[in-house]
Design a protein around this motif. Structure first.
Motif, mmCIF file in Angstrom:
data_model
loop_
_atom_site.group_PDB
_atom_site.id
_atom_site.type_symbol
_atom_site.label_atom_id
_atom_site.label_comp_id
_atom_site.label_asym_id
_atom_site.label_seq_id
_atom_site.Cartn_x
_atom_site.Cartn_y
_atom_site.Cartn_z
ATOM 1 N N GLN A 463 43.169 46.894 46.538
ATOM 2 C CA GLN A 463 42.241 47.168 45.458
ATOM 3 C C GLN A 463 42.956 47.456 44.144
ATOM 4 N N ALA A 464 42.350 46.964 43.071
ATOM 5 C CA ALA A 464 42.840 47.290 41.743
ATOM 6 C C ALA A 464 42.514 48.743 41.439
ATOM 7 N N ALA A 575 42.343 35.666 31.977
ATOM 8 C CA ALA A 575 41.272 35.770 32.964
ATOM 9 C C ALA A 575 40.078 35.004 32.439
ATOM 10 N N ILE A 585 41.934 35.520 37.721
ATOM 11 C CA ILE A 585 43.026 36.048 36.903
ATOM 12 C C ILE A 585 44.176 35.047 36.938
ATOM 13 N N ALA A 605 39.748 37.346 41.007
ATOM 14 C CA ALA A 605 39.808 38.724 40.519
ATOM 15 C C ALA A 605 38.754 39.578 41.236
ATOM 16 N N PRO A 606 39.037 40.906 41.361
ATOM 17 C CA PRO A 606 40.204 41.613 40.845
ATOM 18 C C PRO A 606 41.371 41.540 41.821
ATOM 19 N N THR A 644 46.613 43.855 36.656
ATOM 20 C CA THR A 644 45.529 44.485 37.416
ATOM 21 C C THR A 644 44.429 44.986 36.489
ATOM 22 N N ARG A 645 44.793 45.512 35.326
ATOM 23 C CA ARG A 645 43.766 46.012 34.401
ATOM 24 C C ARG A 645 42.909 44.879 33.846
ATOM 25 N N SER A 647 42.382 42.021 35.266
ATOM 26 C CA SER A 647 41.562 41.473 36.356
ATOM 27 C C SER A 647 40.338 42.340 36.600
ATOM 28 N N ARG A 648 40.508 43.645 36.439
ATOM 29 C CA ARG A 648 39.364 44.538 36.623
ATOM 30 C C ARG A 648 38.352 44.381 35.491
ATOM 31 N N THR A 651 36.248 41.284 35.945
ATOM 32 C CA THR A 651 35.359 41.431 37.098
ATOM 33 C C THR A 651 34.143 42.288 36.758
ATOM 34 N N GLU A 652 34.372 43.384 36.051
ATOM 35 C CA GLU A 652 33.294 44.351 35.828
ATOM 36 C C GLU A 652 32.487 44.085 34.571
#
Length: 687
Positions: A463-464, A575, A585, A605-606, A644-645, A647-648, A651-652
């Motif tokens: 998990q990110a 991304a 990503i 992603a993520p 990772t940031r 990709s999050r 996603t969100e």
């Protein structure tokens, strides 16, 4: 005639085990669809009621024929539509009025089929098709398709009916029958994802063949495929590059660098799906999967009785993304003790005539390799299998060796794949029966093993970091992108926004020279002359600002400290939200030569830190980050944090279509992003 629908018919059950079937447009002419659907339906007459409908005759295929659906003695669960396109709508209306809940649409060219499907759904019914080649289920003796099928463990869900038929024919030729066949046609109503989900509890199905040309609602589709893989039923996907997923967002490097198949492959990796290139490859891998086990890794030991065949096998195996590692000294010496003097024993292992001296040496060597923890699979290539054909007196002895090889594979849980010059021999059949797949070329054997290797269950995604992503409305321009990403934890050089020469000079007094001046609102600054670097003093800054302002006009300009750290590596982190398959990503070699270098890695992603690092390891430029020719290593951990940031964020934040940081300059003391772009998603169309 009653209008009560059988209670057993729920959603998709009408397409797998209906209590009754009606074929509208039934025919006695083998050149017509109505013949194949009618005759196929009658093969299941012992299990369900079968009604034939044709207004021109009272008897068909030695069975009573009815003029209309309304004339039937009961309401069918499933109606197969094989009437000409202009008559389909009227037949559907008649069926819906009676209470029919399942339709198989074979007819092509139906006018306004979307409206027809909507009408069917509104009535609580479902439609497979239109333009379907048909359906088949071995467990329920349901056959409503052109052609006949051999029962077996392979489920086929295909957007192309004829390609699905080819898969079934190839499988039958090699002893792999069909458990369920659904030609989804135009997917006017029932989707591939729904049909795939329905395979989870279909006991005869052990492996799934899926052919798709488009990936509508792809995120749901791949979630379903992941769930199937978790139950032990892997999917082999055959697709083409011209899918709906090929829509590109070309406003950044990220959009132009990635293709439809890049995204599909990333989705496949996440779901444990194997994408194949041809029907032959699909059936080859399916045969191997059904016969043996999936290897735990990619290390392959090669055994042969010809130096030339061993060498070719090593090359082909390596080309198929598998590894042929050297063996330890202890294992090499152990093998050498089983072989004639001068035999190669380091991998590949060349028996050098040992088989002629003692057929058991084939099994001796394979057993030795399987028991050692230095390989995950064994490929046996060459003459083995030919003894029974060329010297029948040796058939029994060779069969016993084949049985030993099969037992060793089963006991160690490691697959053995055989390439033999006599694939039709009795020994080859013994190998198949004992869980050892046999192929007539080293290419097929290697492809089968490579496919098996890629069918390993997917690693649960790490998990990110779960910190809340920044919200708020999106604003255009570099400075707005910088503020959003900085709030997320991405580092940028010190700087600020200026609109006049005087503001630029005033801000420069608080920043360390040299400086960079950028036209914040431009997406491609370098191409438009919207960036000036290496600004060393006030006079230089005034000249640069006046020149840029004269060409580009008023707007928000950004003045930043230029990153002058030594030992930096420029990386792209991007991304985008694929219209069918969701957020992805991308990382790659960055800077102005990104498109030239074409050095990228892409995942769904993520991603968490482990996946982000694995992406970097796939890049050709990774040695630069590790430290090249005495240069210090860059801060890979800080770059992983950026990946990772981002990709999050994609996603969100569903209101974001695309993000690009290029370049991210990575040095031993950390990563600084010096340009960024955030593209808002287009508003959803009004219903």
């Amino acid at each position: 005639m009653t209008t009560v629908v059988a209670e057993s018919v729920t959603q998709l059950s009408a397409f797998s085990d209906p209590a009754s079937v009606a074929v509208v447009g039934a025919s006695a002419d083998p050149a017509k669809w109505g013949y194949w659907l009618a005759s196929g339906a009658l093969t299941g007459e012992h299990r369900r009621r079968v009604h034939l409908v044709n207004r021109r005759t009272d008897t068909l295929l030695d069975h009573a024929c009815h003029p209309t659906l309304s004339a039937l003695p009961d309401v069918p669960d499933l109606v197969a539509l094989c009437v000409p396109a202009p008559f389909v709508s009227d037949v559907v209306d008649e069926a819906l009025a009676l209470g029919v809940r399942g339709f198989l649409g074979v007819t092509a060219g139906v006018t306004d089929e979307a409206e027809l499907a909507s009408r069917i759904r509104s009535a609580g019914a479902r439609l497979v098709g239109t333009n379907s080649l048909g359906i088949y289920d071995s467990a329920t003796d349901l056959s409503l398709a052109w052609g006949r099928f051999t029962p077996g463990p392979l489920a086929i869900i295909s957007q192309s009916g004829q390609l699905g038929s080819e898969l079934a024919a190839l499988g039958a030729r090699h002893g792999v029958g069909v458990s369920r066949f659904v030609s989804i046609g135009n997917q006017s109503d029932v989707t591939a994802a729904e049909l795939l989900a329905d395979l989870g509890n279909h006991d005869p199905t052990r492996v799934i063949a899926l052919y798709l040309e488009s990936f509508r609602d792809g995120e749901s589709l791949f979630r379903t495929l992941r769930a199937l893989r978790d139950t032990g039923k892997p999917t082999l996907l055959l697709t083409v590059g011209a899918s709906a997923a090929s829509t590109r967002l070309a406003r950044s490097h990220t959009g132009s660098l990635t293709s439809a198949l890049d995204v599909v492959d990333a989705a496949c990796r996440a779901a444990g799906v194997l994408r194949v290139s041809t029907p032959d490859e699909l059936v080859t891998v399916a045969r191997a999967f059904l016969a043996t086990t999936v290897p735990a890794g990619d290390r392959v030991a090669i055994v042969g009785d010809s130096g030339g065949q061993c060498a070719v096998a090593a090359d082909v195996t390596s080309a198929n993304t598998l590894t042929v590692p050297g063996l330890s000294q202890a294992l090499t010496e152990s093998l050498a003790g089983r072989l004639p003097s001068g035999a190669a024993s380091s991998n590949p292992v060349d028996l050098a005539g040992a088989g002629e001296q003692d057929l058991g040496s084939y099994a001796d060597v394979v057993e030795c390799l399987l028991s050692a923890d230095e390989s995950d699979a064994v490929v046996l290539t060459g003459y083995f299998g030919c003894y029974a054909r060329d010297a029948p007196a040796l058939a029994e002895r060779e069969a016993a060796v084949a049985e030993r090889i099969g037992r060793a594979s089963a006991e160690t849980g490691k697959p053995v794949v055989v390439h033999t010059m006599a694939p039709e021999s009795s020994t080859a059949q013994v190998l198949w029966r004992h869980g050892v797949p046999v192929f007539d070329t080293i290419d097929s054997a290697s492809r089968a093993l490579a496919g098996l290797s890629r069918l390993r269950p997917p690693v649960p995604p790490n998990q990110a970091p779960s910190e809340t992503v920044p919200q708020g409305p999106l604003r255009p321009g570099y400075w707005a992108a910088r503020e959003l990403l900085a709030e997320l934890g991405v580092d940028f050089p010190d700087g600020g926004v200026v609109r006049t020469r005087e503001e630029a000079v005033e801000l420069a007094g608080r920043l360390r020279a040299p400086w960079v001046l950028k036209a914040s609102w431009l997406e491609h600054k370098s191409e438009a002359g919207g960036v000036a670097v290496g600004i060393a003093g006030t006079q230089h800054l005034v000249r640069s600002f006046d020149d840029m302002h004269a060409r580009l006009g008023d707007g928000d300009y950004v003045l930043e400290e230029q990153d002058t750290r030594s030992g930096t590596v420029e990386i792209l982190v991007g991304a985008r939200r694929d219209p069918d398959l969701g957020p992805v990503i991308v990382v790659g070699a960055g800077g102005t030569e990104t498109e030239v270098l074409q050095d990228i890695a892409l995942e769904v992603a993520p991603v968490g830190p482990e996946s982000a690092l694995a992406m970097l390891e796939r890049l050709r430029c990774m040695p630069l980050l590790r430290g090249w020719r005495g240069r210090p290593a860059a801060s890979v951990d800080s770059l992983v944090g950026v990946i990772t940031r981002v990709s999050r964020l994609i996603t969100e934040r569903t209101d974001i279509a695309e993000i690009e940081l290029n370049p991210v300059r990575v040095a031993p003391d950390g990563a600084l992003t010096v340009d960024a772009l955030v593209v808002a998603a287009e508003p959803a169309p009004a219903p």
